[in-house]
Design an enzyme around this catalytic site. Structure first.
Site, PDB file in Angstrom:
ATOM      1  N   ARG A 177       0.853  -1.192   0.000  1.00 17.67           N
ATOM      2  CA  ARG A 177       0.000   0.000   0.000  1.00 17.67           C
ATOM      3  C   ARG A 177       0.888   1.240   0.000  1.00 17.67           C
ATOM      4  O   ARG A 177       1.924   1.244   0.672  1.00 17.67           O
ATOM      5  CB  ARG A 177      -0.841  -0.074   1.284  1.00 17.67           C
ATOM      6  CG  ARG A 177      -1.849   0.987   1.460  1.00 17.67           C
ATOM      7  CD  ARG A 177      -2.780   0.623   2.610  1.00 17.67           C
ATOM      8  NE  ARG A 177      -3.801  -0.338   2.195  1.00 17.67           N
ATOM      9  CZ  ARG A 177      -4.904  -0.605   2.890  1.00 17.67           C
ATOM     10  NH1 ARG A 177      -5.118  -0.009   4.040  1.00 17.67           N
ATOM     11  NH2 ARG A 177      -5.792  -1.472   2.431  1.00 17.67           N
TER      12      ARG A 177
ATOM     13  N   LYS B 257       2.531  -7.864   4.640  1.00 10.45           N
ATOM     14  CA  LYS B 257       2.038  -6.665   3.954  1.00 10.45           C
ATOM     15  C   LYS B 257       3.151  -5.632   3.980  1.00 10.45           C
ATOM     16  O   LYS B 257       3.973  -5.602   4.900  1.00 10.45           O
ATOM     17  CB  LYS B 257       0.815  -6.104   4.693  1.00 10.45           C
ATOM     18  CG  LYS B 257      -0.121  -5.310   3.822  1.00 10.45           C
ATOM     19  CD  LYS B 257      -1.130  -6.167   3.087  1.00 10.45           C
ATOM     20  CE  LYS B 257      -2.062  -5.328   2.251  1.00 10.45           C
ATOM     21  NZ  LYS B 257      -3.094  -6.123   1.584  1.00 10.45           N
TER      22      LYS B 257
END
Ligand code: NAD
Length: 383
Positions: free
Chosen positions: A54, A90
């Site tokens: 992200r 992540k």
């Protein structure tokens, strides 16, 4: 790059405690490109950690770390539920995707991914695109979700939307005793890559759908484009979507939409959509159950995209992805039935199923150290 007002002090015990559930956390700095990123690996019991990257203008390192840790943990559960041989990880890049991107920044990020020797595999998430990872791929093989021309599986919203439709069939089964999508009415929030495909699928089945998007043009355009399909479609303003008297609310926009402000407005029998982290807190899952509203845990119903990127590592194959995505129907039925049998919320039931998978696999594997050598490494284009 974004200014960090409140850097984390690594001797701060609360920060170390926050990371204590995670196997590994890598802070990445590259002064030449301005890259500041965090890679969080939560659990590799099932295999190397898989999770998107992200990019967001986090105000502090602490905020970025919290997001990376939470999202990495979520991926562990999502991989266990989807029965893929990957663990949870992540990455977050601190920066504004509209201003701070450069090919060099993503190449630098690729070098940090490579430094983990295959313990972490990544691709797109909010704020990043397939093109960014075409740059990262120049430095590492451990990238997924790239265009088909680069050996990837292409647009992951296709299997995600298919999975949502299978999950809605299971939800219909639980509510009405039959799978048919056209027996229920739906309120779909968000008509982007996933939401628009879900709406088309519902309309093809002949269902009645009410839709909203903050970009109102998107809703009216979809209405025009689908006028030939057997179902019917109405458009409402986004604030009205929560209080509609339809059977199923299908959130396909932002997370956190089931919260203290919205939960009392809901008039539906079920909530089942693609948005990640739909519940503001786990307690909102309990509150839905207390109100008799069936909730489809997001990380199970929206796992079609994960199934595709996990499959990509063995050579993209759409038939194999579709077959596995169909299994979301069975997974959702299991979660609903387990919750009913044990008088627990569907969130608890889903978590238990995943924890059982992890516990049984932990007996076979442990901490993942081998570098994965998937088949596509031999054939994929590398500049
Ligand atoms: P997208 O950006 O293509 O679409 C999101 C849509 O929601 C846009 O049309 C946007 O205008 C609209 N929107 C934003 N805020 C809104 C609001 N408050 N009310 C109504 N509409 C609003 O994103 P997407 O890929 O379709 O993903 C949708 C959701 O599903 C996200 O939460 C994403 O994390 C999740 N998800 C996506 C995938 C995937 O494969 N794309 C996989 C798993 C989960």
């Amino acid at each position: 790059m974004s200014v960090m007002n409140n850097p984390v002090q690594l001797h701060d015990v609360s920060v170390l405690q926050k990371m204590s559930d995670h196997e590994q956390v890598l802070f990445c700095n590259d002064k030449h490109t301005g890259l500041q990123a965090i890679i969080a690996i939560h659990d590799t019991t099932l295999g190397p950690a898989l999770g998107g990257c992200r990019m967001h203008p986090y105000r502090t390192v602490d905020e970025a770390l919290t997001d990376a840790l939470r999202l990495a943990e979520g991926m562990t559960y999502k991989c266990a539920a989807a029965d893929v041989d990957f663990g949870g990880g992540k990455a977050v890049i601190i920066g504004d995707p509209a201003q701070d991107k450069s090919p060099a920044l993503f190449r630098a990020f690729g070098q940090f991914v490579e430094s983990l020797g295959g313990r972490f595999i990544t691709g797109t998430d909010m704020g990043t695109t397939m093109d960014d990872f075409v740059q990262a791929m120049k430095e590492t093989h451990h990238i997924v979700g790239v265009p088909e021309a680069y050996g990837g599986g292409g647009d992951s919203s296709v299997p995600t939307a298919q999975g949502i439709l299978y999950g809605l069939m299971a939800t219909n089964h639980m509510l009405f005793g039959q799978d048919d999508l056209n027996q229920a009415t739906y309120a779909v929030q968000g008509l982007g890559k996933v939401g628009s495909k879900v709406v088309r699928g519902l309309l093809e089945s002949g269902a009645h759908v009410v839709v909203s998007d903050v970009v109102t043009d998107r809703a009216t355009r979809l209405q025009t484009e689908t006028a030939h399909l057997p179902g019917t479609i109405d458009v409402v303003a986004d604030n009205d979507i929560y209080r509609l008297q339809t059977d199923i609310f299908v959130p396909c926009a932002l997370g956190g939409v089931i919260n203290d402000q919205t939960i009392d407005q809901l008039r539906v029998k079920a909530v089942a959509g693609s948005a990640n982290n739909q519940l503001a807190t786990d307690d909102h899952g309990k509150q839905l159950a207390e109100r008799g509203i069936l909730y489809a845990p997001d990380y199970i119903i929206n796992s079609g995209g994960l199934i595709q990127v996990a499959d990509e590592l063995y050579g993209a194959n759409k038939d194999r992805v579709l077959l596995k995505t169909k299994n979301i129907y069975n997974m959702m039925r299991d979660v609903y039935e387990q919750a009913e049998k044990d008088h627990i919320s569907t969130v608890e039931a889903a978590n238990r199923i995943c924890e059982d998978v992890l516990a049984s696999r932990a007996k076979q594997n442990s901490f993942y150290t081998r570098s994965i050598r998937p088949k596509w490494n031999l054939t994929r284009t590398r500049s």
